[in-house]
Enzyme design. Structure first.
Site, PDB file in Angstrom:
ATOM      1  N   ASP A  63      29.457  46.837  33.187  1.00  0.00           N
ATOM      2  CA  ASP A  63      29.496  45.994  34.386  1.00  0.00           C
ATOM      3  C   ASP A  63      28.872  44.624  34.120  1.00  0.00           C
ATOM      4  OD1 ASP A  63      30.098  45.399  36.997  1.00  0.00           O
ATOM      5  OD2 ASP A  63      28.391  46.470  37.858  1.00  0.00           O
ATOM      6  N   ARG A  86      30.005  38.163  36.526  1.00  0.00           N
ATOM      7  CA  ARG A  86      28.787  37.360  36.646  1.00  0.00           C
ATOM      8  C   ARG A  86      28.502  36.585  35.363  1.00  0.00           C
ATOM      9  NH1 ARG A  86      25.490  42.277  38.735  1.00  0.00           N
ATOM     10  NH2 ARG A  86      27.487  43.280  38.229  1.00  0.00           N
ATOM     11  N   TRP A  87      28.823  37.197  34.230  1.00  0.00           N
ATOM     12  CA  TRP A  87      28.631  36.516  32.944  1.00  0.00           C
ATOM     13  C   TRP A  87      29.485  35.235  32.913  1.00  0.00           C
ATOM     14  CZ3 TRP A  87      31.702  34.935  28.892  1.00  0.00           C
ATOM     15  CH2 TRP A  87      31.085  34.714  27.662  1.00  0.00           C
ATOM     16  N   ARG A 120      36.769  34.500  35.730  1.00  0.00           N
ATOM     17  CA  ARG A 120      36.356  35.904  35.530  1.00  0.00           C
ATOM     18  C   ARG A 120      37.051  36.510  34.310  1.00  0.00           C
ATOM     19  NH1 ARG A 120      33.765  38.754  39.441  1.00  0.00           N
ATOM     20  NH2 ARG A 120      34.827  40.631  38.727  1.00  0.00           N
ATOM     21  N   HIS A 152      35.901  39.110  31.124  1.00  0.00           N
ATOM     22  CA  HIS A 152      36.523  40.365  30.659  1.00  0.00           C
ATOM     23  C   HIS A 152      36.857  40.275  29.170  1.00  0.00           C
ATOM     24  CE1 HIS A 152      36.477  41.800  34.663  1.00  0.00           C
ATOM     25  NE2 HIS A 152      37.419  41.005  35.126  1.00  0.00           N
ATOM     26  N   SER A 159      38.220  51.489  37.329  1.00  0.00           N
ATOM     27  CA  SER A 159      37.983  52.601  38.254  1.00  0.00           C
ATOM     28  C   SER A 159      39.138  52.734  39.243  1.00  0.00           C
ATOM     29  CB  SER A 159      36.669  52.373  39.018  1.00  0.00           C
ATOM     30  OG  SER A 159      36.860  51.435  40.060  1.00  0.00           O
ATOM     31  N   TRP A 166      41.510  48.838  42.055  1.00  0.00           N
ATOM     32  CA  TRP A 166      42.776  48.334  42.603  1.00  0.00           C
ATOM     33  C   TRP A 166      42.511  47.425  43.798  1.00  0.00           C
ATOM     34  CZ3 TRP A 166      46.572  49.010  39.366  1.00  0.00           C
ATOM     35  CH2 TRP A 166      46.614  50.154  38.571  1.00  0.00           C
ATOM     36  N   LEU A 173      34.545  60.047  15.546  1.00  0.00           N
ATOM     37  CA  LEU A 173      34.022  59.650  16.861  1.00  0.00           C
ATOM     38  C   LEU A 173      35.165  59.713  17.867  1.00  0.00           C
ATOM     39  CD1 LEU A 173      31.615  58.073  18.425  1.00  0.00           C
ATOM     40  CD2 LEU A 173      32.987  56.049  17.989  1.00  0.00           C
ATOM     41  N   ARG A 232      24.302  51.950  32.434  1.00  0.00           N
ATOM     42  CA  ARG A 232      25.021  50.944  33.221  1.00  0.00           C
ATOM     43  C   ARG A 232      24.378  49.591  32.973  1.00  0.00           C
ATOM     44  NH1 ARG A 232      27.868  51.104  38.998  1.00  0.00           N
ATOM     45  NH2 ARG A 232      28.640  48.977  38.978  1.00  0.00           N
ATOM     46  N   LEU A 243      26.381  54.766  40.475  1.00  0.00           N
ATOM     47  CA  LEU A 243      27.347  55.396  39.572  1.00  0.00           C
ATOM     48  C   LEU A 243      28.783  54.949  39.831  1.00  0.00           C
ATOM     49  CD1 LEU A 243      25.912  59.024  39.304  1.00  0.00           C
ATOM     50  CD2 LEU A 243      25.688  57.146  37.685  1.00  0.00           C
ATOM     51  N   SER A 244      29.044  54.354  41.000  1.00  0.00           N
ATOM     52  CA  SER A 244      30.395  53.876  41.307  1.00  0.00           C
ATOM     53  C   SER A 244      31.472  54.901  40.947  1.00  0.00           C
ATOM     54  CB  SER A 244      30.670  52.531  40.615  1.00  0.00           C
ATOM     55  OG  SER A 244      29.712  51.567  41.014  1.00  0.00           O
TER      56      SER A 244
HETATM   57  C1  IPE Z   1      32.379  49.998  37.971  1.00  0.00           C
HETATM   58  O1  IPE Z   1      32.093  48.651  38.161  1.00  0.00           O
HETATM   59  C2  IPE Z   1      33.722  50.150  37.321  1.00  0.00           C
HETATM   60  C3  IPE Z   1      33.824  49.700  35.940  1.00  0.00           C
HETATM   61  C4  IPE Z   1      32.853  49.211  35.203  1.00  0.00           C
HETATM   62  C5  IPE Z   1      35.128  49.845  35.366  1.00  0.00           C
HETATM   63  P1  IPE Z   1      32.421  47.896  39.524  1.00  0.00           P
HETATM   64  O2  IPE Z   1      31.949  46.511  39.338  1.00  0.00           O
HETATM   65  O3  IPE Z   1      33.839  48.100  39.890  1.00  0.00           O
HETATM   66  O4  IPE Z   1      31.515  48.712  40.554  1.00  0.00           O
HETATM   67  P2  IPE Z   1      30.928  48.291  41.976  1.00  0.00           P
HETATM   68  O5  IPE Z   1      32.086  47.759  42.772  1.00  0.00           O
HETATM   69  O6  IPE Z   1      29.895  47.241  41.743  1.00  0.00           O
HETATM   70  O7  IPE Z   1      30.339  49.542  42.534  1.00  0.00           O
HETATM   71  C1  IPE Z   2      33.066  45.087  34.909  1.00  0.00           C
HETATM   72  O1  IPE Z   2      32.697  43.793  35.241  1.00  0.00           O
HETATM   73  C2  IPE Z   2      34.498  45.182  34.452  1.00  0.00           C
HETATM   74  C3  IPE Z   2      35.392  45.912  35.365  1.00  0.00           C
HETATM   75  C4  IPE Z   2      35.052  46.471  36.486  1.00  0.00           C
HETATM   76  C5  IPE Z   2      36.767  46.029  34.937  1.00  0.00           C
HETATM   77  P1  IPE Z   2      32.938  43.225  36.694  1.00  0.00           P
HETATM   78  O2  IPE Z   2      34.284  42.603  36.760  1.00  0.00           O
HETATM   79  O3  IPE Z   2      32.683  44.268  37.722  1.00  0.00           O
HETATM   80  O4  IPE Z   2      31.820  42.101  36.770  1.00  0.00           O
HETATM   81  P2  IPE Z   2      30.907  41.733  37.996  1.00  0.00           P
HETATM   82  O5  IPE Z   2      30.269  42.990  38.502  1.00  0.00           O
HETATM   83  O6  IPE Z   2      31.790  41.100  39.021  1.00  0.00           O
HETATM   84  O7  IPE Z   2      29.899  40.775  37.424  1.00  0.00           O
HETATM   85 MG    MG Z   3      31.056  44.860  38.747  1.00  0.00          MG
END
Ligand code: IPE
Ligand code: IPE
Ligand code: MG
Length: 248
Positions: free
Chosen positions: A28, A32-33, A41, A45, A73, A77, A139, A196, A203-204
């Site tokens: 996650d 923000r990075w 964004r 990624h 996740s 979507w 692995l 995380r 845990l999302s």
């Molecule tokens: C969890 O991160 C899903 C993945 C890292 C793929 P999210 O950024 O989607 O989770 P929430 O929305 O902060 O709970």
């Molecule tokens: C996790 O980073 C990657 C995915 C959920 C695919 P985010 O996209 O959730 O990044 P933040 O939480 O917005 O910083």
């Molecule tokens: Mg996120």
């Protein structure tokens, strides 16, 4: 009372208990990075995909048997279509660019989650990647795609209910081991460490059942800044944990 298969398994066959057999990561903080750097964004990624490469290498070197990565996740979507498309594009790119190297390194690729709803070309690539690497044993890289723990458990309940309705299984024969056998993770070692990144402590909807006795590590590092050293630090932290499984 004997232990069930889903009860925590303290040490497996002479393996070093200070090394987690199975590490899962909620990757996650990509958005923000990127934001911190004034980038789109998608750039976050992309940088996050580089972290995957580094962490996978470190995991292989540290003796971890399985690395499970939460990549998309069942709730993701809800994001704008443009971002979903960027993520799909990255998945295509990464699979094409990395597959033969992963295979050479002895990595077995496994997908957990309902990946079949993804675009047909991606489904084909994923299935080819799984078939090509199926016999590798150094692995296991399990990638969670369109994964949600509640959806996973709902699927298990349906499967078992169907078998009961057909008279193949008695309702009172359904135990924890029977549930374990139907989860996407059935053939993976028990989850020892769940990490995380990005400072969020939730845990999302990831591996809720499997995490029952996993050690948790929440770090502030944003996923694109997480590297081999960060992974090794996590493994050292795990080695210092005292696991009790409800005992003394
Ligand atoms: C969890 O991160 C899903 C993945 C890292 C793929 P999210 O950024 O989607 O989770 P929430 O929305 O902060 O709970
Ligand atoms: C996790 O980073 C990657 C995915 C959920 C695919 P985010 O996209 O959730 O990044 P933040 O939480 O917005 O910083
Ligand atoms: Mg996120």
């Amino acid at each position: 009372m004997t232990a069930t298969a889903s009860a925590p398994q303290p040490e497996g066959g002479g393996a070093d208990p200070s090394v987690p057999r199975h590490v899962a990561i909620i990757m996650d903080g990509n958005g923000r990075w990127a934001k911190k750097r004034g980038l789109p964004r998608a750039a976050g990624h992309k940088a996050g995909a580089e972290s995957v490469r580094k962490v996978l290498k470190a995991a292989g070197e540290s003796g971890v048997q399985c690395l499970t990565l939460y990549a998309f996740s069942s709730e993701n979507w809800r994001r704008p279509e443009t971002e979903i498309n960027d993520l799909m594009g990255l998945l295509r790119f990464y699979l094409k660019a990395e597959l033969s190297a992963l295979h050479k390194q002895g990595v077995r690729i496994k997908i957990i989650g309902d990946y079949k709803v993804f675009p047909a070309d991606i489904v084909k690539m994923l299935e080819e990647a799984m078939a090509l690497t199926a016999a590798n044993s150094r692995l296991t890289l399990a990638v969670a795609l369109n994964y949600g723990s509640r959806a996973e458990m709902t699927r298990v309940v349906r499967t078992l209910a169907d078998r009961i309705a057909k008279g193949e299984v008695a309702a009172d024969a359904v135990d924890e081991a029977a549930i374990d056998r139907e989860l996407y993770t059935a053939d993976l070692p028990p989850l020892d460490l769940l990490i995380r990144t990005s400072g969020e402590c939730r845990l999302s909807n990831f591996l809720l059942w499997q995490a029952a006795y996993a050690e948790m590590l929440f770090v502030d590092t944003l996923w694109p800044d997480f590297d081999g050293d960060a992974f090794r630090a996590a493994i050292s932290d795990f080695a210092r944990r005292e696991r009790r499984y409800g005992g003394l």
